[in-house]
Design a protein around this motif. Structure first.
Motif, mmCIF file in Angstrom:
data_model
loop_
_atom_site.group_PDB
_atom_site.id
_atom_site.type_symbol
_atom_site.label_atom_id
_atom_site.label_comp_id
_atom_site.label_asym_id
_atom_site.label_seq_id
_atom_site.Cartn_x
_atom_site.Cartn_y
_atom_site.Cartn_z
ATOM 1 N N CYS A 451 0.855 -1.193 0.000
ATOM 2 C CA CYS A 451 0.000 0.000 0.000
ATOM 3 C C CYS A 451 0.890 1.242 0.000
ATOM 4 O O CYS A 451 2.103 1.152 0.139
ATOM 5 N N ALA A 453 1.025 3.865 2.279
ATOM 6 C CA ALA A 453 1.578 4.159 3.624
ATOM 7 C C ALA A 453 2.273 5.520 3.680
ATOM 8 O O ALA A 453 1.778 6.483 3.107
ATOM 9 N N CYS A 457 -0.164 8.688 3.727
ATOM 10 C CA CYS A 457 -1.322 8.100 4.409
ATOM 11 C C CYS A 457 -1.330 8.474 5.885
ATOM 12 O O CYS A 457 -0.397 8.139 6.631
ATOM 13 N N LEU A 459 -2.955 7.213 8.194
ATOM 14 C CA LEU A 459 -3.200 6.088 9.098
ATOM 15 C C LEU A 459 -1.999 5.149 9.212
ATOM 16 O O LEU A 459 -2.012 4.209 10.005
ATOM 17 N N ALA A 460 -0.950 5.419 8.437
ATOM 18 C CA ALA A 460 0.196 4.494 8.402
ATOM 19 C C ALA A 460 0.924 4.461 9.740
ATOM 20 O O ALA A 460 1.205 5.492 10.342
ATOM 21 N N THR A 494 1.346 -3.924 4.232
ATOM 22 C CA THR A 494 0.626 -2.666 4.456
ATOM 23 C C THR A 494 1.210 -1.957 5.682
ATOM 24 O O THR A 494 1.746 -2.599 6.588
ATOM 25 N N GLY A 495 1.050 -0.656 5.683
ATOM 26 C CA GLY A 495 1.587 0.136 6.786
ATOM 27 C C GLY A 495 0.709 0.137 8.020
ATOM 28 O O GLY A 495 1.083 0.684 9.064
ATOM 29 N N CYS A 496 -0.466 -0.462 7.927
ATOM 30 C CA CYS A 496 -1.371 -0.546 9.085
ATOM 31 C C CYS A 496 -2.366 -1.669 8.828
ATOM 32 O O CYS A 496 -2.391 -2.235 7.732
ATOM 33 N N ASN A 498 -5.436 -1.794 8.121
ATOM 34 C CA ASN A 498 -6.624 -1.579 7.287
ATOM 35 C C ASN A 498 -6.661 -2.469 6.046
ATOM 36 O O ASN A 498 -7.715 -2.686 5.463
ATOM 37 N N GLY A 499 -5.501 -2.927 5.619
ATOM 38 C CA GLY A 499 -5.496 -3.978 4.597
ATOM 39 C C GLY A 499 -5.591 -3.519 3.159
ATOM 40 O O GLY A 499 -6.097 -4.246 2.295
ATOM 41 N N CYS A 500 -5.061 -2.325 2.844
ATOM 42 C CA CYS A 500 -5.241 -1.773 1.492
ATOM 43 C C CYS A 500 -4.559 -2.580 0.390
ATOM 44 O O CYS A 500 -4.944 -2.483 -0.767
HETATM 45 FE FE1 SF4 Z 1 -2.682 3.675 4.762
HETATM 46 FE FE2 SF4 Z 1 -3.082 1.517 6.200
HETATM 47 FE FE3 SF4 Z 1 -4.162 1.708 3.787
HETATM 48 FE FE4 SF4 Z 1 -1.596 1.382 4.007
HETATM 49 S S1 SF4 Z 1 -3.137 -0.088 4.713
HETATM 50 S S2 SF4 Z 1 -2.607 2.906 2.688
HETATM 51 S S3 SF4 Z 1 -1.107 2.479 5.839
HETATM 52 S S4 SF4 Z 1 -4.675 2.957 5.513
#
Ligand code: SF4
Ligand code: SRM
Length: 592
Positions: A451, A453, A457, A459-460, A494-496, A498-500
């Motif tokens: 993602c 991140a 982002c 939320l990362a 992913t950086g968090c 959320n699973g993008c």
């Molecule tokens: Fe951002 Fe988390 Fe989505 Fe990665 S998975 S783009 S860190 S919200």
């Protein structure tokens, strides 16, 4: 006590927004700040844009008591990921003029621009409109960009899947006039219909952009004034390809082909990836089969699934508002019964099909009509020029020469499609002149996805796009030593949570926990049908390599013929097989 159930804050914002207008227009002309008001940023998402700030400079600016370095991300709505050469040139211009000079291909077959400043936001939207494209409903509590198995030029079934993706996307668009009023020269509802020139793509005409037509009386016939409780995502897959990751989405259509003809679709519901670390009542979930429908009923079935979710979804707690939680709460049988009641007919039982992979086949291939297709691997989906490899310029030159159509894949790769035999050599020469390799990368790299991140982002918790290539290089050494350099293994980061990049459906999943630290998940199915499971928490670069290297060695020597890495990790007991839904977190095995 009031009888009115508690509602999430976003529900109130939507209700008071005058059909998604809010104060966006006024906020755009306020030059005292680079930001928009918080409530308006919620509404802005429905228009396809997010307010962000450059997190690399956040601390420094805060020290200097400066406002955050606000910029905006814009996400386009491009059903099926298909754009014409003319549109490509326009998109490329926008990247240079208004954004940060890159085109970011997303995991949902579209583009994002990053780094647009507020004063350029409206002009950018107008440039996108001029290219016969739009950003309406690319984000927000609505049906998002609809994906289909990439490349409609591969067969008539692929073309039908693309047509369904495009038609469903248009059918489920919001009908508010807000988009036209705010972005397109303030035109009022109904005055500009949004009807767009239909681009013709070579001999096989493909409608590139469908009309966006606001309702004259500014009502939302499908959504109603509150839109959906949460985002809603739909995809169409053509087996054996599961490139769109059907089980990750709220609504899926699996094309059923009998004797070479499309006879209908198996419909799936209730998939989703997002969760929150430490909150076990949030979880990724694979979609359930709902039933089989004929092509004529496909859009009505999709609309009905979405409107049951509109009415049954949780509007009090956004973390539990996706369709996957609605189905966990009510059960698939009750959900199916409600859909069938509203449809007025029963869905047939799902029909047999087989998925083979979720990844793209990188490189050249030819279809029986003699046309060539080239799938270019694009690391982390970021198309840019860098010293020695001017990939963005190469693609622009190909677009200017009008040599092919362009398709963004669900794996963030770029397909150059429907290339006439005589144009193949020209494309090869252009790519070579720009240093762009068409060689097939290693089995791990070609199956890697990350993602965005950091730094955009908000939320990362950890890096993804900027780090995964480095990790893959290190793991490639280990795979090479084990003789596995060319074996397909799916890795996603992913950086968090959320699973993008859909990490819970990767054979190796890495999910950010904090700077340099990830949770490691193993054991998903190569065809995207089974989730992985947590095996190690808070592991950094060296530990990840230390945990995976011995597994690679064992996989090389002990695997059964044709056995995939994800299946192997379960068979040898490195990880337990996953169960779906809220069982995802059960029996966590921490190896490290
Ligand atoms: Fe951002 Fe988390 Fe989505 Fe990665 S998975 S783009 S860190 S919200
Ligand atoms: Fe995503 C939020 C990027 C596909 C689940 N996603 C975000 C935001 C907008 C962050 C935010 O809310 O502030 C990210 C912007 C980062 C940036 O700087 O650009 C972001 N998501 C992306 C993209 C660009 C990732 C990529 O690198 O390609 C993908 C754009 C898709 C598109 O074109 O429409 C992207 N996001 C996904 C997917 C994958 C998919 O849909 O196939 C998922 C998991 C599937 C799902 O929805 O369940 C996904 N994104 C989320 C979530 C968690 C949703 C949930 O149900 O919990 C969030 C956070 C949220 O919505 O609150 C989120």
């Amino acid at each position: 006590m009031s009888d009115t159930p508690a509602r999430a804050k976003n529900e109130i914002i939507k209700e008071n927004s005058h059909m998604l207008r809010g104060g966006i227009a006024d906020g755009l002309s306020d030059m005292s700040t680079g930001a928009l008001a918080e409530d308006d940023t919620v509404l802005l998402k429905f228009h396809g844009s997010y307010m962000q700030d450059d997190r690399d400079v956040r601390a420094e600016r805060s020290k200097k008591k400066l406002e955050k370095a606000f910029t905006f991300m814009i996400r386009l709505r491009i059903p099926g990921g298909l754009v014409s050469p003319k549109q490509w040139i326009a998109l490329d211009d926008i990247a240079s003029i208004y954004a940060n000079g890159t085109l970011r291909m997303t995991t949902r077959e579209t583009f994002q621009y990053h780094g647009i400043i507020k004063s350029n936001l409206r002009t950018t939207m107008q440039a996108i409109d001029k290219a016969c494209l739009d950003t309406l409903a690319a984000c927000g509590d609505v049906n998002r960009n609809v994906m289909s198995t990439a490349n409609p030029y591969l067969s008539k079934v692929h073309r039908a899947a693309y047509d369904l993706a495009r038609d469903l996307s248009v059918h489920l668009l919001p009908r508010t006039g807000a988009y036209h009023e705010i972005w397109l020269d303030g035109e009022k509802t109904g005055e500009k219909t949004g009807e767009k020139v239909v681009e013709k793509a070579g001999e096989k005409a493909v409608e590139q952009a469908a009309p966006v037509k606001p309702a004259k009386d500014d009502v939302e016939p499908i959504y109603g004034p509150l839109y959906l409780p949460r985002k809603f995502k739909a995809v169409v897959a053509v087996p054996p390809d599961n490139d769109v990751d059907i089980y990750a989405h709220d609504l899926g259509y699996i094309a059923i082909v009998e004797h070479g003809d499309l006879v209908g679709y198996n419909v799936t519901v209730g998939g989703g990836m997002g969760m929150t670390h430490g909150e076990r009542d949030t979880f990724p979930r694979t979609a359930d089969p709902l039933g089989f429908c004929t092509p004529e009923h496909a859009i009505k079935v999709g609309e009905t699934v979405m409107t049951v979710q509109r009415d049954w979804g949780n509007r009090a707690v956004r973390k539990h508002a996706r369709l996957k939680y609605t189905i966990e709460t009510h059960g698939i049988a009750a959900f199916r019964a409600e859909v069938e009641k509203r449809l007025g007919f029963a869905l047939a039982p799902p029909r047999p099909f087989t998925f083979a992979r979720t990844s793209d086949t990188i490189g050249w291939h030819q279809t029986p009509d003699k046309k060539w297709h080239l799938t270019l691997f694009v690391e982390a989906g970021r198309l840019k020029d860098r010293p020695g490899v001017t990939a963005r310029s190469a693609i622009r030159e190909i677009a200017e020469a009008d040599l092919c159509q362009f398709v963004v894949s669900a794996n963030q790769n770029l397909m150059l499609a429907a290339i006439a035999p005589k144009a193949k050599a020209k494309i090869e020469a252009i790519l070579k002149a720009h240093g762009v390799s068409t060689a097939v990368p290693s089995g791990l790299r070609r199956n890697a996805m990350s993602c965005v991140a950091l730094p955009t982002c908000g939320l990362a918790l950890a890096e993804a796009e900027r780090y995964l290539p480095t990790l893959v290089t290190a793991l490639e050494d280990k795979l090479d030593e084990a003789g596995l350099a060319n074996d397909d293994i799916v890795i996603r980061m992913t950086g968090c949570p959320n699973g993008c990049a859909r990490p819970y459906l990767a054979e190796i999943g890495l999910v950010g926990r904090g700077p340099g630290l990830y949770n490691l998940y193993l054991g998903a199915a190569f065809d995207g049908s089974r989730l992985n499971k947590l095996v190690a928490q808070d592991v950094g670069h060296d530990k990840i390599i230390a945990l995976l290297s011995p597994l690679f060695v064992r996989y090389a020597t002990d695997r059964a013929p044709g056995e995939r890495f994800g299946d192997f990790t379960i068979r040898i007991g490195a990880v337990k097989a996953t169960t779906g839904g809220n069982q995802f977190h059960a029996d966590i095995q921490l190896a490290g």
